[in-house]
Design a protein around this motif. Structure first.
Motif: not given
Length: 304
Positions: A1-28
């Motif tokens: 297997m060869t990986w190449t190209g741009v592989f972003p290190a994805v931020t985990t989106k959070m709500q103001a409460s600190g809970a994970i915002d899954i919808e925003a993470t998937q959208n990103s």
């Protein structure tokens, strides 16, 4: 297997409460793929891996798998304290659908060379997933250098190195020692052009979260050898790219995402939002990049 190209290190989106915002993470993640990135890495340090419970990490991988839907390779960060936990995590992420691992050194303490070799060898053999070594001695005080990699060259599961020493000479040293045995990825945004010039074939990027199309264009143009076209864009983005190397890169890159396309900028404690003069300085850098990119795009349209 060869990986190449741009592989972003994805931020985990959070709500103001600190809970994970899954919808925003998937959208990103969907936004990144639609803008041409070549792979996705969830649960990196930038994704606040260490602050999440294992259940939350599992949720992030499942959610990423759902939205990626086979369009690009999906890698998971693997950051653990003990070898047993790391091996179990490797098997777990494979079961959840990850297609590769970006593996940190042990977070328990600073391993010596023998221990580092044993760590990566054991984790690589714990699952069928290919492994990218996360080499960031500045943050984690463990350097997977040429001599260490010589002891890992015969481990087939180890396929790539995220090179984040900050010493651009290391790229050439790796090629001289190993040829094409390992896929070499640039691990810091403000060395990508230099790394590509020396032969790196991939980029684990932070600021791509904010500007995926521009970062993909920069990568492809430079890798194609057109440095005359790539340099103006690189110089324009470098002040923002410098933010990727700061201890507060999570806050800074999330703020960039917020300013560029409205993503939530919340972080999980112990990180706190940046405020006051610090925030003003980072906002100035990001807004200048937004303005300069708009002008650059306008010039290209006018020229055409």
């Amino acid at each position: 297997m060869t990986w190449t190209g741009v592989f972003p290190a994805v931020t985990t989106k959070m709500q103001a409460s600190g809970a994970i915002d899954i919808e925003a993470t998937q959208n990103s993640i969907d936004r990144l793929i639609e803008n041409g990135i070549s792979g996705v890495i969830v649960l990196p340090m930038l994704g606040e891996n260490a602050t999440l419970t294992q259940s939350e990490r599992d949720t992030v991988v499942r959610a990423a798998k759902e939205v990626v839907a086979g369009r690009v390779p999906l890698l998971s960060g693997l950051a653990e304290l003990s070898t047993d936990n790391a091996s179990a995590a490797a098997r777990n992420y494979q079961k959840l659908g990850a297609e590769g691992l970006m593996t940190f050194p042990s977070l328990a303490y600073r391993t010596d060379r023998q221990e580092t070799v044993a760590w990566y060898k054991t984790v690589a053999e714990a699952s069928d997933l290919p492994v990218m070594i996360y080499n960031n001695p500045i943050a984690y005080k463990v350097d997977v250098d040429v001599e260490t990699l010589k002891a890992l060259v015969d481990v087939p599961g180890i396929v790539a190195v995220k090179e984040e020493t900050g010493d651009i000479r290391r790229v050439t040293d790796l090629f001289n020692a190993f040829g094409d045995r390992f896929d070499i990825f640039c691990g810091v945004d403000d060395l990508i052009l230099e790394s590509l010039a020396l032969g790196a074939i991939g980029w684990v990027s932070g600021m791509t979260n904010a500007w995926p199309a521009e970062c993909v264009s920069l990568f492809n143009t430079a890798r194609g050898g057109d440095f005359a076209t790539a340099l103006p864009l690189y110089r324009l983005l470098t002040p923002a790219f410098h933010l990727d190397t700061d201890v507060k890169l999570v806050q800074y890159i999330k703020l960039a995402e917020h300013l560029v396309y409205g993503a939530p900028e919340h972080v999980r404690k112990p990180r706190l939002p940046i405020t006051g003069e610090e925030r003003a300085n980072v906002e100035e850098i990001i807004m200048q990049a937004i303005s300069d990119l708009s002008c650059l795009a306008g010039r290209k349209v006018g020229k055409g």
